[in-house]
Motif scaffolding. Structure first.
Motif, PDB file in Angstrom:
ATOM      1  N   ILE A   1     -11.965   3.541   8.862  1.00 42.49           N
ATOM      2  CA  ILE A   1     -12.800   2.334   8.781  1.00 42.49           C
ATOM      3  C   ILE A   1     -14.145   2.660   8.147  1.00 42.49           C
ATOM      4  N   PHE A   2     -14.729   3.789   8.565  1.00 46.14           N
ATOM      5  CA  PHE A   2     -16.026   4.204   8.013  1.00 46.14           C
ATOM      6  C   PHE A   2     -15.927   4.476   6.516  1.00 46.14           C
ATOM      7  N   LEU A   3     -14.891   5.204   6.090  1.00 43.07           N
ATOM      8  CA  LEU A   3     -14.765   5.551   4.674  1.00 43.07           C
ATOM      9  C   LEU A   3     -14.601   4.315   3.800  1.00 43.07           C
ATOM     10  N   VAL A   4     -13.805   3.352   4.259  1.00 45.07           N
ATOM     11  CA  VAL A   4     -13.595   2.126   3.482  1.00 45.07           C
ATOM     12  C   VAL A   4     -14.882   1.331   3.371  1.00 45.07           C
ATOM     13  N   THR A   5     -15.543   1.085   4.501  1.00 42.29           N
ATOM     14  CA  THR A   5     -16.756   0.266   4.482  1.00 42.29           C
ATOM     15  C   THR A   5     -17.886   0.970   3.733  1.00 42.29           C
ATOM     16  N   PHE A   6     -18.040   2.271   3.917  1.00 38.54           N
ATOM     17  CA  PHE A   6     -19.092   3.017   3.222  1.00 38.54           C
ATOM     18  C   PHE A   6     -18.869   3.006   1.714  1.00 38.54           C
ATOM     19  N   SER A   7     -17.611   3.198   1.296  1.00 42.98           N
ATOM     20  CA  SER A   7     -17.300   3.190  -0.134  1.00 42.98           C
ATOM     21  C   SER A   7     -17.540   1.807  -0.734  1.00 42.98           C
ATOM     22  N   LEU A   8     -17.155   0.767  -0.016  1.00 46.67           N
ATOM     23  CA  LEU A   8     -17.352  -0.594  -0.507  1.00 46.67           C
ATOM     24  C   LEU A   8     -18.832  -0.943  -0.606  1.00 46.67           C
ATOM     25  N   ILE A   9     -19.630  -0.475   0.343  1.00 49.27           N
ATOM     26  CA  ILE A   9     -21.077  -0.716   0.285  1.00 49.27           C
ATOM     27  C   ILE A   9     -21.679  -0.038  -0.945  1.00 49.27           C
ATOM     28  N   ASN A  10     -21.251   1.194  -1.225  1.00 50.80           N
ATOM     29  CA  ASN A  10     -21.744   1.887  -2.420  1.00 50.80           C
ATOM     30  C   ASN A  10     -21.372   1.148  -3.698  1.00 50.80           C
ATOM     31  N   ILE A  11     -20.135   0.683  -3.759  1.00 56.71           N
ATOM     32  CA  ILE A  11     -19.691  -0.061  -4.945  1.00 56.71           C
ATOM     33  C   ILE A  11     -20.437  -1.382  -5.060  1.00 56.71           C
ATOM     34  N   SER A  12     -20.637  -2.058  -3.928  1.00 58.33           N
ATOM     35  CA  SER A  12     -21.382  -3.323  -3.931  1.00 58.33           C
ATOM     36  C   SER A  12     -22.817  -3.127  -4.387  1.00 58.33           C
ATOM     37  N   ASN A  13     -23.453  -2.073  -3.906  1.00 63.37           N
ATOM     38  CA  ASN A  13     -24.832  -1.784  -4.331  1.00 63.37           C
ATOM     39  C   ASN A  13     -24.903  -1.518  -5.825  1.00 63.37           C
TER      40      ASN A  13
ATOM     41  N   MET B   1     -22.413   5.134 -11.829  1.00 58.71           N
ATOM     42  CA  MET B   1     -21.067   4.685 -11.427  1.00 58.71           C
ATOM     43  C   MET B   1     -20.623   5.445 -10.166  1.00 58.71           C
ATOM     44  N   PRO B   2     -20.307   4.732  -9.082  1.00 58.59           N
ATOM     45  CA  PRO B   2     -19.921   5.407  -7.834  1.00 58.59           C
ATOM     46  C   PRO B   2     -18.481   5.920  -7.887  1.00 58.59           C
ATOM     47  N   ILE B   3     -18.269   6.953  -8.707  1.00 57.22           N
ATOM     48  CA  ILE B   3     -16.917   7.480  -8.931  1.00 57.22           C
ATOM     49  C   ILE B   3     -16.283   7.960  -7.624  1.00 57.22           C
ATOM     50  N   PHE B   4     -17.088   8.654  -6.809  1.00 55.35           N
ATOM     51  CA  PHE B   4     -16.550   9.205  -5.557  1.00 55.35           C
ATOM     52  C   PHE B   4     -16.034   8.089  -4.647  1.00 55.35           C
ATOM     53  N   SER B   5     -16.806   7.002  -4.522  1.00 58.37           N
ATOM     54  CA  SER B   5     -16.408   5.887  -3.653  1.00 58.37           C
ATOM     55  C   SER B   5     -15.134   5.229  -4.173  1.00 58.37           C
ATOM     56  N   ILE B   6     -15.017   5.089  -5.500  1.00 58.51           N
ATOM     57  CA  ILE B   6     -13.815   4.498  -6.085  1.00 58.51           C
ATOM     58  C   ILE B   6     -12.598   5.389  -5.824  1.00 58.51           C
ATOM     59  N   LEU B   7     -12.784   6.703  -5.957  1.00 64.48           N
ATOM     60  CA  LEU B   7     -11.688   7.635  -5.704  1.00 64.48           C
ATOM     61  C   LEU B   7     -11.265   7.595  -4.232  1.00 64.48           C
ATOM     62  N   VAL B   8     -12.244   7.524  -3.338  1.00 64.88           N
ATOM     63  CA  VAL B   8     -11.939   7.449  -1.901  1.00 64.88           C
ATOM     64  C   VAL B   8     -11.142   6.179  -1.594  1.00 64.88           C
ATOM     65  N   LEU B   9     -11.595   5.046  -2.145  1.00 63.26           N
ATOM     66  CA  LEU B   9     -10.884   3.789  -1.926  1.00 63.26           C
ATOM     67  C   LEU B   9      -9.478   3.844  -2.503  1.00 63.26           C
ATOM     68  N   GLY B  10      -9.362   4.391  -3.711  1.00 62.44           N
ATOM     69  CA  GLY B  10      -8.050   4.512  -4.332  1.00 62.44           C
ATOM     70  C   GLY B  10      -7.104   5.352  -3.500  1.00 62.44           C
ATOM     71  N   PHE B  11      -7.626   6.464  -2.962  1.00 63.64           N
ATOM     72  CA  PHE B  11      -6.804   7.326  -2.115  1.00 63.64           C
ATOM     73  C   PHE B  11      -6.366   6.602  -0.850  1.00 63.64           C
ATOM     74  N   ILE B  12      -7.288   5.861  -0.210  1.00 62.20           N
ATOM     75  CA  ILE B  12      -6.965   5.171   1.045  1.00 62.20           C
ATOM     76  C   ILE B  12      -5.924   4.075   0.805  1.00 62.20           C
ATOM     77  N   PHE B  13      -6.058   3.336  -0.299  1.00 65.16           N
ATOM     78  CA  PHE B  13      -5.061   2.308  -0.612  1.00 65.16           C
ATOM     79  C   PHE B  13      -3.699   2.958  -0.874  1.00 65.16           C
ATOM     80  N   PHE B  14      -3.691   4.048  -1.629  1.00 74.02           N
ATOM     81  CA  PHE B  14      -2.433   4.754  -1.900  1.00 74.02           C
ATOM     82  C   PHE B  14      -1.847   5.312  -0.606  1.00 74.02           C
ATOM     83  N   PHE B  15      -2.699   5.882   0.223  1.00 73.30           N
ATOM     84  CA  PHE B  15      -2.289   6.442   1.511  1.00 73.30           C
ATOM     85  C   PHE B  15      -1.636   5.376   2.389  1.00 73.30           C
TER      86      PHE B  15
END
Length: 266
Positions: free
Chosen positions: A240-252, A1-15
């Motif tokens: 932009i990098f953090l969002v796309t990288f996190s989404l790629i990890n979740i997609s994989n 489970m890509p917990i780190f990527s989910i947390l990063v995305l959650g933080f960016i959306f909240f931010f």
């Protein structure tokens, strides 16, 4: 489970959507005495060429970039789901028309098609969502079509057809649950792709128009001063990098789980 990527995305959306409640600086306020100020206590991420606070602008621009990314991906994936499942289920002339339509769109590189469409109209959040959606549904549709062909070859589907069960009921009850994982994988890939597309258009001056802003327009605004004020381009580029990288990890991860499920069912 890509917990780190989910947390990063959650933080960016909240931010992006709630950051202004914690950081009340106006992203449009000009400070002539603070033009291109480096990151400091008064401006944590520095200022741009007009002395506007970069952190406040990243918060405001994040709303636009994420709305465009999520909205475009939702619509494009939904179009791909509908067209792909219809083509794969009904086959025949409908499938041939689908192939011709997809080939027609794929004849032109997606980004150049985006450029051509945007150049003829004033870009806005709604316009960019529509244009990116129109130019981004083909990959999802092809994947859905291929899976629909596989589902249609199953014996129980043929029995349902012989029994003259409603085609809509078959699609909703038997196709949709199987196609859902592909939809969600395509959606997560699509969000990152849409954000990159919007950023690329904004970087070229064809995206969001002032006074609105996105991460792409902020990044574009720093390209001429990158040698003396690296922070203007670095921080929006990092978002932009953090969002796309996190989404790629979740997609994989989703794709891996889907493939495992397919292997177990076979």
């Amino acid at each position: 489970m890509p917990i780190f990527s989910i947390l990063v995305l959650g933080f960016i959306f909240f931010f992006s959507f709630f950051g202004s409640y914690f950081y009340g600086v106006n992203p449009f306020t000009l400070e002539p005495q603070a033009i291109l100020s480096a990151p400091s206590f008064s401006h944590p991420l520095g200022t741009d060429r007009l002395g506007r606070d970069l952190l406040a602008r990243l918060i405001e621009g994040g709303k636009v970039s994420l709305i465009i990314g999520v909205g475009s991906a939702l619509i494009a994936s939904f179009i791909g789901l509908i067209l792909g499942s219809i083509a794969g289920y009904f086959r025949g002339g409908i499938d041939k028309s689908f192939i011709i339509l997809v080939d027609l769109f794929l004849t032109f590189p997606t980004f150049f098609l985006l450029l051509a469409m945007v150049s003829y109209m004033n870009a806005s959040i709604f316009v960019l969502i529509v244009i990116i959606s129109i130019t981004g549904w083909m990959t999802t549709a092809r994947l859905i079509r291929a899976e629909s062909f596989k589902i249609g070859s199953q014996g129980y589907i043929k029995i349902l057809d012989i029994a003259k069960v409603s085609k809509i009921k078959i699609l909703l009850k038997y196709y949709a649950p199987i196609l859902a994982p592909i939809y969600f994988v395509s959606f997560t890939f699509g969000v990152g792709g849409a954000i990159l597309s919007e950023s690329g258009l904004s970087f070229l001056g064809l995206g969001i128009v002032a006074p609105q802003m996105s991460w792409g327009t902020i990044l574009s605004g720093g390209k001429d001063v990158v040698e003396i004020a690296w922070w203007v381009s670095f921080f929006p580029g990092l978002m932009i990098f953090l969002v796309t990288f996190s989404l790629i990890n979740i997609s994989n991860y989703l794709q891996h789980k889907t493939n495992q499920k397919d292997i177990q069912t076979t």
